[in-house]
Each structure stands twice: as structure tokens, then as C-alpha cells.
Design a protein around this motif. Sequence first.
Motif, PDB file in Angstrom:
ATOM      1  N   GLU A  95       0.762  -1.176  -0.082  1.00  0.00           N
ATOM      2  CA  GLU A  95       0.092  -0.001  -0.009  1.00  0.00           C
ATOM      3  C   GLU A  95       0.943   1.164   0.122  1.00  0.00           C
ATOM      4  OE1 GLU A  95      -3.243  -2.328   3.164  1.00  0.00           O
ATOM      5  OE2 GLU A  95      -1.911  -0.630   3.705  1.00  0.00           O
ATOM      6  N   GLU A 102      -7.739   1.365   0.335  1.00  0.00           N
ATOM      7  CA  GLU A 102      -8.038   1.230   1.470  1.00  0.00           C
ATOM      8  C   GLU A 102      -8.862   2.524   1.815  1.00  0.00           C
ATOM      9  OE1 GLU A 102      -6.984  -1.186   3.835  1.00  0.00           O
ATOM     10  OE2 GLU A 102      -6.724  -1.944   1.974  1.00  0.00           O
ATOM     11  N   GLU A 125      -3.647  -0.031  -3.047  1.00  0.00           N
ATOM     12  CA  GLU A 125      -2.873  -1.161  -2.889  1.00  0.00           C
ATOM     13  C   GLU A 125      -2.752  -2.137  -4.087  1.00  0.00           C
ATOM     14  OE1 GLU A 125      -3.727  -5.449  -0.129  1.00  0.00           O
ATOM     15  OE2 GLU A 125      -4.895  -3.575   0.115  1.00  0.00           O
ATOM     16  N   TYR A 167     -16.415   0.194   4.569  1.00  0.00           N
ATOM     17  CA  TYR A 167     -15.651   0.884   5.366  1.00  0.00           C
ATOM     18  C   TYR A 167     -16.514   1.892   6.047  1.00  0.00           C
ATOM     19  CZ  TYR A 167     -11.637  -0.631   2.547  1.00  0.00           C
ATOM     20  OH  TYR A 167     -10.477  -1.306   1.916  1.00  0.00           O
ATOM     21  N   CYS A 199      -0.181   2.293   6.304  1.00  0.00           N
ATOM     22  CA  CYS A 199       0.045   1.618   4.817  1.00  0.00           C
ATOM     23  C   CYS A 199       1.083   0.429   5.573  1.00  0.00           C
ATOM     24  CB  CYS A 199       0.765   2.311   4.109  1.00  0.00           C
ATOM     25  SG  CYS A 199      -0.310   3.204   3.105  1.00  0.00           S
TER      26      CYS A 199
END
Length: 457
Positions: A38, A95, A101, A157, A179
Motif C-alpha cells: 500500500e 484502503e 494497494e 468502510y 500503510c
Amino acid sequence: MARDTTDSRPIESIDELVAHLAEGNKPREEWRIGTEHEKFPFYVDGNAPVPYGGTRGIRALLEGMQHKLGWDPIIDADRIIGLVEPTGQGAISLEPGGQFELSGAPLETLHQTCREGNAHLAQLREIAEPMGIRFLGLGGSPKWTLAETPKMPKSRYEIMTRYMPKVGKQGLDMMYRTCTIQVNLDFESETDMRRKMQVSLKLQPLATALFANSPFTEGHPNGLVSWRGDIWRDTDNQRSGLLEFCFSKDFGFFDYVDWALDVPMYFVIRNGEYADMTRYTFRQFLTGGARGEMPDVVPTIGDWANHLSTLFPDVRLKRFLEMRGADGGPWRRICALPAFWVGLLYDGEALDAAEALTRDWTYNEIRVLRDAVPAQGINAVFRGRTLREVAREVLAISRRGLTNRGRKNRDGYDETSFLNTLDEVVARGTTSAEEMLSAYHTRWGGSIEPVFLEYAY
């Protein structure tokens, strides 16, 4: 993070959940290396974060990559939130804070892994640079506040964002401001899984120390070398951290299932929509606990696979093992992280040596070490030795394992060179985080801005 699955086979018994994990058993010749990394996107003009929308946003970046690669879009509520290679050999995902990512393909050698990373970053630069976007290889967001950090429009999320503050103090920081580099590795049997799980759980704090790369928060030193490592100490301790039961000499697939069943869920997906399930453990869901408000929802194998992907222990068991301890970092670290673990776990002699070294290391000792590493890094002390000294021994084992593998590139070099960046950390006695802190206090003149030049992809 892999895309959520919708496997609709109903679950008939807990034995099926154990069997789901056991399906990961593979003969040695089929073992592969799956690397994930990431990075934080930012605008070169002002070092500002990149939002989802707009002509120079994350959505446009994904659309550009889709056009270039020909990969299939991953859609959530009519919005593109990732890409997947048509045959399942790799994916690009987002993310929560826009961290970009690559979930790499399952590859046979570290040489292939490095070429994959090179190709991805070159393709990404081709699309991103005309937009004025670059990417930062750090373990923690060094500048932006949580309020300044964009939020990606992914349904899972939204559920996690509501839930995290209820179960820990740093869950939102984990989601939006960290990350990682991870590697996914195979096992051939339950016994092999146990050995690899136990060795890698015990050595995960060492990986955190060697890869420590998040010493700044909101523009200033945060007093840590791995802020990301500290964040995981108080994110959601029901589903993350060091799992004591995995240290048992009889640990197996059933034990992991038994633990996972009693962890609260995040969601189920039905008709393309995410339903919030944080009120229920998976065991409650399985035994009809949600039937009152969701009478037509039957627990499925897809629900179980998604639930496993929302558990965050230091080493995560799915149908492979995920090494989760390392901060994100610069390009060389993308190759070094899988090299470290492949050397230790994919060669019989090396695994024997790593197991012998760590055999009597106890859960309580590792827990104390795990708590010390975010601030002390390779200077943390374990059984009277610094982790720097322990690292010399562990890296020698990993190097032996890579030598024994004998996987050479076209120029005749084996995989051991990918450990060189970690050897340098041990030789210097300073991690990437400490190098940055030194620069901050000297040539950077107390400014965080140079990090966006020196640690950018």
C-alpha cells in the motif's frame, strides 16, 4: 485487501468452516508468494491528499489504470473501487483513506515479485504523473489529520468507521492513516500451518522493528519509530493482535475457527448491498441470532470468507498465512518483506532452525516485546539481547533458506540479494524511521515536507 466474495453455498456445520481453511493445504511444488503493498497518493503541488472524485482524483486514477491494464472493475454502489485481473491473478484496491494497494498475483519466485512491483509502479506513474499525483512509501501518514484525510466510498468502510470507535482508540487511524507491506504464503498440512504460524507470530515483532517506517504524525515526530505498530496495540483487541491460543502445541484449524466464530462480524452482502452485522458474532449469526431482523438471510460460505478477511491478528489464517507486522516502505522494502519470510518458512532447513530458535519463546515474552517495539525498534531488548542482535541470527537463517531454494534469475543471481536492505539496517543499527528522524532534525530543518520527495514512488 481482497474484494469481498459472494459464495452463496449455505453453511451446514462448523466442520465445513474448518474444511474451508484446510482446503488451503497445497503440495510444496504449488506453494506461491503473494505480495501486497500500500502507498499514500498525494498531489505534488502542496503535498495534499487525493480525494476520490474529480478529474484528478482516485476514481480517475482507477479508470486510467483500467484502460491501461484491461482489468475488470470492482464496483460498489455504482462506483469503481478497485480492479481485478480477469483470471484472478492480482487486484488493485483502495484502503479507507485512499491508500492504493496492489494485491499481487501468486508467484513462484521473489524475482517475479520484484518485477511485478516494478511494472505496477511504472504503470501507475504513467497514469498518475500527468494528474500531478505521486505516492508515498511510509507506514503512517506523516502530515494529514484524520479530518483532512479523504474517505473512500466503500460500503464496508462505512460500517467499519462507525464501529471502530466503539472497540478501540486507534481504529480510525489504522483504517485511514496506515500503510503496510504484506506477504501471503502457503502451507502443505495442518502441521505445517501450525509450525509456520507459531514461528511467524513469534518473529512478527522483529519484522515490525526491521521495517519501522512511521515516525511522524501531523507534521511532527510522534516519539515512535513505528506509529503503525503502536496503532495496532489499540485498534480492536477482539479481532487483532497476538493470539495466545495459537501458541499451543496442538493448535490447528479448528482452534482458529472456534476463535473466529466469537468475533463480532462487520457485514453480510445480499443483492449487492452491505448489511451492518456488528451486533452479532459469527456464531450468533450461524445459530439464528439475526433471524429476527433478517429472517431470509441464510449464513453462507461467502459470509464466512468475508468474516475471515475482517480479522486482523499479527498473522492471519485464511487458506494461506498473511504476515501483517511490517510498515509500508520504499521500493526495496516491497521485495525485502517477502524475502524475509520466504527464506524462513519455505525451506525445510531454515524452518527447522527458526523453530529451534523460537521454540521456548512464550506468549507473554512476545506480548511484552510487541509492546516495546513501536518506540524502541531494533533497540528493544529480548532475553538480554537487542533485537538488532536477534535480527543477525534470524536474517542468517532466512538467507540460508533462500540459498537452499536456489531460485535464480536470468543473470544467475539467487534470491538472497533481496535481504540486503535488511542487512544494512542491522549493520547501521538504525531503521528507516531513525534515518528520517535524523534528517528531520538536521538537513530537513524541522520540516516534514522533504519526506514527500525522498520517500515517494
